[in-house]
Design a protein around this motif. Structure first.
Motif, PDB file in Angstrom:
ATOM      1  N   GLY A  25       0.811  -1.215   0.000  1.00 20.56           N
ATOM      2  CA  GLY A  25       0.000   0.000   0.000  1.00 20.56           C
ATOM      3  C   GLY A  25       0.843   1.263   0.000  1.00 20.56           C
ATOM      4  O   GLY A  25       0.586   2.200  -0.774  1.00 20.56           O
ATOM      5  N   LEU A  26       1.867   1.292   0.827  1.00 18.04           N
ATOM      6  CA  LEU A  26       2.742   2.463   0.862  1.00 18.04           C
ATOM      7  C   LEU A  26       3.540   2.602  -0.432  1.00 18.04           C
ATOM      8  O   LEU A  26       3.726   3.713  -0.932  1.00 18.04           O
ATOM      9  CB  LEU A  26       3.692   2.372   2.057  1.00 18.04           C
ATOM     10  N   GLY A  27       3.986   1.484  -0.972  1.00 21.43           N
ATOM     11  CA  GLY A  27       4.737   1.526  -2.223  1.00 21.43           C
ATOM     12  C   GLY A  27       3.897   2.038  -3.376  1.00 21.43           C
ATOM     13  O   GLY A  27       4.357   2.847  -4.190  1.00 21.43           O
ATOM     14  N   SER A  28       2.653   1.573  -3.458  1.00 18.21           N
ATOM     15  CA  SER A  28       1.784   2.043  -4.542  1.00 18.21           C
ATOM     16  C   SER A  28       1.432   3.517  -4.362  1.00 18.21           C
ATOM     17  O   SER A  28       1.321   4.250  -5.350  1.00 18.21           O
ATOM     18  CB  SER A  28       0.532   1.179  -4.636  1.00 18.21           C
ATOM     19  N   LEU A  30       2.228   9.078  -6.324  1.00 23.56           N
ATOM     20  CA  LEU A  30       2.627  10.466  -6.100  1.00 23.56           C
ATOM     21  C   LEU A  30       3.784  10.870  -7.015  1.00 23.56           C
ATOM     22  O   LEU A  30       3.826  11.997  -7.510  1.00 23.56           O
ATOM     23  CB  LEU A  30       3.014  10.671  -4.636  1.00 23.56           C
ATOM     24  N   LEU A  31       4.714   9.952  -7.259  1.00 25.48           N
ATOM     25  CA  LEU A  31       5.787  10.239  -8.206  1.00 25.48           C
ATOM     26  C   LEU A  31       5.245  10.433  -9.617  1.00 25.48           C
ATOM     27  O   LEU A  31       5.697  11.317 -10.352  1.00 25.48           O
ATOM     28  CB  LEU A  31       6.816   9.112  -8.192  1.00 25.48           C
TER      29      LEU A  31
END
Length: 69
Positions: A12-15, A20-21
């Motif tokens: 979840g944090l990676g996605s 955002l990038l």
């Protein structure tokens, strides 16, 4: 029992970071170079796809409906 929880939180944090990038690099609302390109949204052609997911819109067949600056 914490390993699946850590895995789901990591995914979840990676996605979220990748999204955002993507917004920071490819969004026409963000201008990183104000001197050479102060208004990047004016250089978009009608066939540029800037939405993340467009289900019913075919960008290849769109025509220009705004003036050139």
């Amino acid at each position: 029992q914490l390993i699946p929880l850590i895995g789901f939180i990591s995914v979840g944090l990676g996605s979220a970071v990748l999204y955002l990038l993507r917004l920071a690099l490819y969004s026409p609302d963000v201008s990183w170079d104000r001197k050479n390109n102060p208004e990047p949204w004016n250089k978009l052609s009608p066939t540029d796809q800037y939405k993340f997911l467009a289900i019913s819109t075919d960008y290849k067949n769109l025509k220009k409906d705004r003036p050139s600056f």
